[in-house]
Design a protein around this motif. Sequence first.
Motif, short mmCIF file in Angstrom:
data_model
loop_
_atom_site.label_atom_id
_atom_site.label_comp_id
_atom_site.label_asym_id
_atom_site.label_seq_id
_atom_site.Cartn_x
_atom_site.Cartn_y
_atom_site.Cartn_z
N SER A 142 1.71 -5.02 24.35
CA SER A 142 2.86 -4.84 25.23
C SER A 142 3.71 -3.66 24.78
N SER A 144 6.86 -3.63 24.15
CA SER A 144 7.80 -4.02 23.10
C SER A 144 7.11 -4.06 21.74
N ARG A 147 6.73 -0.47 20.72
CA ARG A 147 8.03 0.11 20.40
C ARG A 147 8.46 -0.29 18.99
N GLU A 148 8.26 -1.55 18.65
CA GLU A 148 8.64 -2.03 17.32
C GLU A 148 7.78 -1.36 16.23
N VAL A 188 7.08 3.28 27.06
CA VAL A 188 7.84 3.50 25.83
C VAL A 188 8.40 4.92 25.88
#
Length: 415
Positions: A142, A144, A147-148, A188
């Motif tokens: 995903s 997220s 991104r992390e 992103v």
Amino acid sequence: MATAKSARKLPRGVSIRSLKSIERLQIAFSYRGKQCRELLPEKKITQAYIDYAAGLRNEIRRKIADDVFNYAAYFPESPSADAFKPERKWVTIGDLLLAQLSMYGQQVTNGSMSPSTLLGYTKIIKGKLLPKWGELAVTDISPSMLREWIGQMGVTAKTARNVLSPLRSVLDDAMNDDLIEFNPLDRVALSKLIRQTSKKSEYDVDPFDADETAELLKHARPDERSLIQFWLQTGLRPGEIIALPWSNIDWVHSKVRIDTNIVTGIVDGKQTQIEKPPKTEAGIRDVELSSLALAALREQKSVSFISSIRVWINPRNGEPWSMDSQIRKTLWEPLCKRSGVRYRNPYQLRHTYASTLLTSGCNPFWLANQMGHEDVEMVFKIYGKWIPANYQKGQRFTQESHAPDSDRKAKSLTG
């Protein structure tokens, strides 16, 4: 008399259906063991439209053969679309990355990718991507999660982009093959995220000053000194130094032709050293030789001119250097210790060459050509603080006036 329908040239699998007051093109193909017939959009039937229908049928058959055909994507209104819903495949990101790595290997075989580039991708995929994402289904990744992960990389912006390059490629392919609906990397804000979270490069242009270069030359062994002096006087890249053959020395015009470089790469699945041309056209160049550079070459002639096609050899075994790490470990690090000079890697000899010439008023445009840069932008970007504000644009390098101060102070090699 032939009818209008029979007069038209209809390729295999393409037919004309008469429906009430109109005619429609229809294509036929076999999918999952069933014969399928689909009407194309209502349109005047011309030879061009018939050719389009034949091309569409061939495209569908290719995708069926490659097991990537999505019925609903081509015929969303067809009753068969529901019956042929694509089965969700359990494909891991690791599967895709290994397939991508295999494709890179094929590109090396075809000559469209260099072995050194393959080595870089291999390190990224096996060292960075597979440990993190290899076991995850491609459908489960995903924005997220990405991104992390990107935010916690803790690497420079350039490294981050290099790591993401093969991952983006496999996710793009997964989307095109209908394994995922969108590439999560597209959701992103990469440029902003990398700018905010990447660390500044630890590598610094840190050239040696005149006193340091004098000490390095003073403490170099006789079988080392000619290499160090030549390097200071030409600013070649390590791979260019290693690859330099005697045949490229132009004694008459005091120049050296730079047209080869030695890099590490993968050939037939094994890591090895590869001789290849420079990356860009600008990398192939004629570097002017100062009298000190020529003196270093004359001294080296007695060492390797007869025994080796290469100019610079490892004094420990008499063989040509095979990689820059050999020079660093067996010659450079011990020399820095003996001379008491603060250690920097040998690439700083290239920076010393550039910064010394610029400080003495050398034309940056001429220097960019000598160093193999495509334009002067890199010279201004890397060495801008050494460029005098009032440098003479017409000024060129001369053999002695722009030689590093340390070499003017040190006793010249003779031969």
